[in-house]
Design a protein around this motif. Structure first.
Motif, mmCIF file in Angstrom:
data_model
loop_
_atom_site.group_PDB
_atom_site.id
_atom_site.type_symbol
_atom_site.label_atom_id
_atom_site.label_comp_id
_atom_site.label_asym_id
_atom_site.label_seq_id
_atom_site.Cartn_x
_atom_site.Cartn_y
_atom_site.Cartn_z
ATOM 1 N N TYR A 196 37.267 -57.190 -11.421
ATOM 2 C CA TYR A 196 37.652 -56.399 -12.606
ATOM 3 C C TYR A 196 38.921 -56.901 -13.301
ATOM 4 O O TYR A 196 39.313 -56.556 -14.409
ATOM 5 C CB TYR A 196 37.641 -54.754 -12.212
ATOM 6 N N ILE A 257 38.233 -47.406 -20.803
ATOM 7 C CA ILE A 257 37.251 -47.798 -19.925
ATOM 8 C C ILE A 257 37.541 -48.082 -18.596
ATOM 9 O O ILE A 257 37.127 -47.958 -17.525
ATOM 10 C CB ILE A 257 36.558 -48.862 -20.666
ATOM 11 N N ILE A 260 38.452 -45.369 -16.201
ATOM 12 C CA ILE A 260 37.344 -44.669 -15.657
ATOM 13 C C ILE A 260 36.675 -45.799 -14.665
ATOM 14 O O ILE A 260 36.347 -45.297 -13.459
ATOM 15 C CB ILE A 260 35.922 -44.560 -16.818
ATOM 16 N N TRP A 261 36.729 -46.991 -14.638
ATOM 17 C CA TRP A 261 36.210 -47.947 -13.718
ATOM 18 C C TRP A 261 37.114 -47.566 -12.310
ATOM 19 O O TRP A 261 36.645 -47.545 -11.140
ATOM 20 C CB TRP A 261 36.600 -49.413 -13.952
ATOM 21 N N VAL A 272 26.119 -49.797 -7.350
ATOM 22 C CA VAL A 272 25.838 -50.177 -8.738
ATOM 23 C C VAL A 272 25.666 -51.659 -8.651
ATOM 24 O O VAL A 272 24.801 -52.241 -9.201
ATOM 25 C CB VAL A 272 26.901 -49.544 -9.737
ATOM 26 N N TRP A 273 26.456 -52.382 -7.935
ATOM 27 C CA TRP A 273 26.633 -54.027 -8.086
ATOM 28 C C TRP A 273 25.565 -54.491 -6.889
ATOM 29 O O TRP A 273 25.465 -55.568 -7.115
ATOM 30 C CB TRP A 273 28.029 -54.343 -7.592
ATOM 31 N N MET A 280 24.528 -43.641 -9.803
ATOM 32 C CA MET A 280 25.666 -43.139 -10.987
ATOM 33 C C MET A 280 25.288 -41.925 -11.487
ATOM 34 O O MET A 280 26.085 -41.080 -11.563
ATOM 35 C CB MET A 280 25.667 -44.285 -11.898
ATOM 36 N N PHE A 325 41.842 -38.014 -20.746
ATOM 37 C CA PHE A 325 41.310 -38.757 -19.637
ATOM 38 C C PHE A 325 42.253 -39.404 -18.779
ATOM 39 O O PHE A 325 42.110 -39.646 -17.613
ATOM 40 C CB PHE A 325 40.775 -39.984 -20.426
ATOM 41 N N ILE B 11 25.529 -58.103 -10.070
ATOM 42 C CA ILE B 11 26.862 -57.640 -10.420
ATOM 43 C C ILE B 11 27.501 -57.497 -11.692
ATOM 44 O O ILE B 11 27.834 -56.590 -12.199
ATOM 45 C CB ILE B 11 27.963 -58.930 -9.708
ATOM 46 N N SER B 13 24.927 -57.029 -14.427
ATOM 47 C CA SER B 13 24.308 -55.769 -14.705
ATOM 48 C C SER B 13 25.034 -54.586 -14.411
ATOM 49 O O SER B 13 25.129 -53.699 -15.320
ATOM 50 C CB SER B 13 22.869 -55.795 -14.528
ATOM 51 N N GLY B 14 25.645 -54.674 -13.110
ATOM 52 C CA GLY B 14 26.380 -53.571 -12.554
ATOM 53 C C GLY B 14 27.558 -53.142 -13.687
ATOM 54 O O GLY B 14 27.728 -52.132 -14.003
ATOM 55 N N ILE B 15 28.246 -54.464 -13.833
ATOM 56 C CA ILE B 15 29.788 -54.083 -14.738
ATOM 57 C C ILE B 15 29.349 -53.766 -15.854
ATOM 58 O O ILE B 15 29.780 -52.839 -16.681
ATOM 59 C CB ILE B 15 30.261 -55.577 -14.810
ATOM 60 N N TYR B 17 26.648 -51.702 -16.732
ATOM 61 C CA TYR B 17 26.144 -50.442 -16.725
ATOM 62 C C TYR B 17 27.551 -49.666 -16.565
ATOM 63 O O TYR B 17 27.624 -48.384 -17.086
ATOM 64 C CB TYR B 17 25.372 -50.341 -15.296
ATOM 65 N N GLU B 18 28.661 -49.986 -15.694
ATOM 66 C CA GLU B 18 29.739 -49.148 -15.739
ATOM 67 C C GLU B 18 30.540 -49.124 -16.979
ATOM 68 O O GLU B 18 31.145 -48.297 -17.120
ATOM 69 C CB GLU B 18 30.547 -49.764 -14.483
ATOM 70 N N ILE B 19 30.328 -50.205 -17.902
ATOM 71 C CA ILE B 19 31.070 -50.158 -19.104
ATOM 72 C C ILE B 19 30.275 -49.253 -20.073
ATOM 73 O O ILE B 19 30.904 -48.319 -20.687
ATOM 74 C CB ILE B 19 30.798 -51.760 -19.944
ATOM 75 N N PHE B 21 28.458 -46.475 -18.750
ATOM 76 C CA PHE B 21 29.015 -45.129 -18.477
ATOM 77 C C PHE B 21 30.177 -44.902 -18.964
ATOM 78 O O PHE B 21 30.238 -43.594 -19.552
ATOM 79 C CB PHE B 21 28.911 -45.427 -16.845
ATOM 80 N N GLY B 22 31.307 -45.651 -18.869
ATOM 81 C CA GLY B 22 32.517 -45.427 -19.495
ATOM 82 C C GLY B 22 32.340 -44.833 -20.987
ATOM 83 O O GLY B 22 33.070 -43.746 -21.507
ATOM 84 N N LEU B 23 31.621 -45.532 -21.951
ATOM 85 C CA LEU B 23 31.453 -45.548 -23.243
ATOM 86 C C LEU B 23 30.663 -44.019 -23.464
ATOM 87 O O LEU B 23 31.197 -43.380 -24.233
ATOM 88 C CB LEU B 23 30.642 -46.506 -23.956
ATOM 89 N N LEU B 25 30.717 -41.444 -21.436
ATOM 90 C CA LEU B 25 31.905 -40.274 -21.436
ATOM 91 C C LEU B 25 32.785 -40.102 -22.410
ATOM 92 O O LEU B 25 32.925 -39.128 -22.973
ATOM 93 C CB LEU B 25 32.679 -40.705 -20.130
ATOM 94 N N ILE B 26 33.351 -41.361 -22.921
ATOM 95 C CA ILE B 26 34.380 -41.420 -24.085
ATOM 96 C C ILE B 26 33.508 -40.691 -25.292
ATOM 97 O O ILE B 26 34.204 -39.730 -25.921
ATOM 98 C CB ILE B 26 34.781 -42.942 -24.274
#
Lengths: 503, 41
Positions: A196, A257, A260-261, A272-273, A280, A325, B11, B13-15, B17-19, B21-23, B25-26
């Protein structure tokens, strides 16, 4: 009868403390090199002195207290080492900051150092906009080290795995092991952070270059610093105006973002990875986070809309949502000036922000506060108790919840969650009372106290170099206790008492 | 090699997915803020 610790106990504690201090001291080489690269000669000497002092202290401790390799490290040793390590690293990390001359006293530099290590983000720096690149980088790097965990850093490089390593790891409020081996767990935490780090720094640097208009080297420097502060939910920024300096909605979106990470459990990142993406939406922490996020967003939005300070709905959304946030994830970035919280925000919105700051997000992440797992467990326990009244006496009620695997709601879990929650609330109130004693109104004092103890970093204006000395010390202790989640500090207290009163 | 490729895919696809997820919530909290501001208009 309280047993007095033996000499061997002291030697084990000092030996591992020395190893952690050595690892921490070595980290000062990075800002030293950055100062050299930018041609800043005075900071080079500041960091050389800091490096020398830290390595000397670490070396004396390791050599002076040398113990056998296979020595038995107990829970007491692990907890005492960790709580002492955070204090010693605070004192050592403050050395180059104090030498820079940007902090009024060594205490102020210690405040900054603890604020960085605990990923809080409250700052007492003077004239931040003219601070050297080396010292600025060190402030942010402290957040990275604290966010990863000082012990995680040491485990990765200097300490061999085993039960001793696990006890050190747990002492740092990281009671969740991702992989069977604790050193592998520490390495996975580094892996997630470094992936990240590359991605986030690249995105922020590009945005700073194209959207904000910073020159390329500055864009890279700002990109790195802001990423570290956002991912480790720290909240320091290279400029005194915080994120407001960049005046870019895209920059704000990217930092949101990254925050949140950073607020997610490292174990959830692992799930998730490795292809388990459904975790999630099934995890109790995320579900509770969604509920509290909704509740605090409604409070903040209603408060701001009622007050009518922001004329357009999109301005309200941009300002209100960002602060909310930032508070909930424990980051502390601001897109408004500190006094505006008091002069322009409605008390309802302020209450929403204080609530968000106090709650935090995930365990085993870089956020502070009560945390969603504990709140989720307490809410489940309430539901279970209500259920008991609704059904016949002979029925047995069992409640399950999902936290990366199916777990039963046991009394010991509820008790532990409730105890830590009570401890946090007491800490928030204690700091607020200290603020009131210093002459600040209760709401203002509660805001700043929650921000310090929840390791958030939003400020409504109390935190500044001219604040009373005792309040600085109270906030330092709050940041320390909030980051380590009490237990290791209580064990340290017990250790000191047993040393003097034991037989 | 296949295992490594699969890990890399998970990895990435996980990243993503996390992006995402963040969007989510926002956007959700942004919608709440907008709704509140229209409520008091």
């Amino acid at each position: 009868m309280i047993l007095k610790p033996q000499v061997l106990d002291l030697r084990i504690i000092l030996f591992f403390l020395g190893k952690i201090v050595l690892g921490f001291g070595l980290m000062m080489a990075l800002p030293l090199l950055v100062s050299l690269a930018y041609g800043e000669l005075v900071p080079v000497f500041d960091f050389a002195i800091g490096l020398f002092v830290s390595l000397s202290v670490g070396f004396i401790l390791v050599v002076g207290a040398r113990v056998e390799r296979d020595v038995d490290v107990t829970w007491m040793h692990g907890m005492v080492v960790v709580s002492m390590a955070w204090l010693v690293c605070m004192f050592l990390g403050a050395v180059p900051l104090h030498l820079s001359g940007h902090w009024k006293s060594y205490l102020d530099a210690c405040f900054e150092s603890m604020s960085g290590l605990a990923t809080t983000g409250l700052s007492l720096v003077q004239n931040l906009d003219h601070l050297s690149h080396g010292a600025n980088l060190w402030r942010h790097f402290l957040q990275f080290l604290g966010g990863q965990g000082i012990v995680v850093v040491a485990l990765s490089f200097l300490v061999k795995g085993g039960p001793g390593a696990f006890r050190l790891y747990v002492g740092e409020a990281r009671d969740e092991q991702i992989l069977p081996n604790v050193v592998e767990t520490a390495k996975f935490i580094w892996f997630v952070s470094l992936v990240y780090l590359c991605l986030g720094t690249l995105l922020l640097s590009l945005c700073a270059y194209f959207s904000v208009g910073l020159p390329a080297p500055e864009a890279l420097f700002h990109g790195f610093c802001i990423f570290v502060a956002a991912f480790d939910t720290g909240g320091f920024t290279p400029m005194s105006q915080s994120v407001l300096y960049y005046q870019s909605p895209l920059f704000e979106l990217i930092t949101l973002i990254i925050m949140i990470w950073g607020s997610l459990n490292f174990k959830l990142h692992y799930a998730v990875w490795t292809g388990h993406r459904r975790e999630m939406i099934r995890d109790i922490e995320i579900r509770t986070f969604f509920m509290t996020l909704t509740a605090t967003a409604v409070l903040v939005a209603l408060g701001l809309a009622k007050w009518g300070i922001y004329k357009g709905p999109f301005v309200l959304m941009r300002k209100g949502m960002y602060q909310m946030f930032s508070a909930h994830t424990g980051t502390g970035f601001q897109t408004i000036y500190s006094p505006q919280f008091l002069t322009e925000w409605d008390p309802l919105a302020l209450f929403g922000i204080i609530l968000a700051m106090g709650l935090g997000v995930s365990v085993c992440s870089t956020t502070g506060g009560i945390k969603m797992l504990r709140l989720g467990i307490i809410l489940k326990a309430f539901r279970e108790d209500i259920k008991r009244f609704m059904i016949s006496d002979s029925s047995v009620v069992t409640t399950r919840f999902r936290h990366l695997r199916d777990l039963f709601l046991e009394d010991r879990l509820v008790r532990s969650a409730a105890l830590i929650t009570i401890a946090y609330i007491s800490l928030y109130i204690f700091g607020a009372l200290a603020g009131c004693f210093a002459g600040y109104p209760f709401l203002q004092a509660l805001f700043e106290s929650t921000s310090a103890a929840g390791n958030v970093g939003l400020s409504c204006g109390i935190t500044q170099a001219s604040m009373p000395v005792f309040l600085k010390i109270v906030y330092i202790l709050q940041m320390w206790a909030g980051r380590l989640e009490f237990f290791s500090i209580l064990v340290l207290g017990g250790f000191i008492i047993s040393y003097f009163r034991g037989k | 090699m296949n295992i490594r490729l699969r890990n890399a895919f998970h990895i990435v696809s996980g990243i993503c997915y996390e992006i995402f997820f963040g969007l989510v919530l926002i956007v959700w909290t942004g919608a709440l803020c907008l709704a509140a501001s229209f409520l008091y208009r």
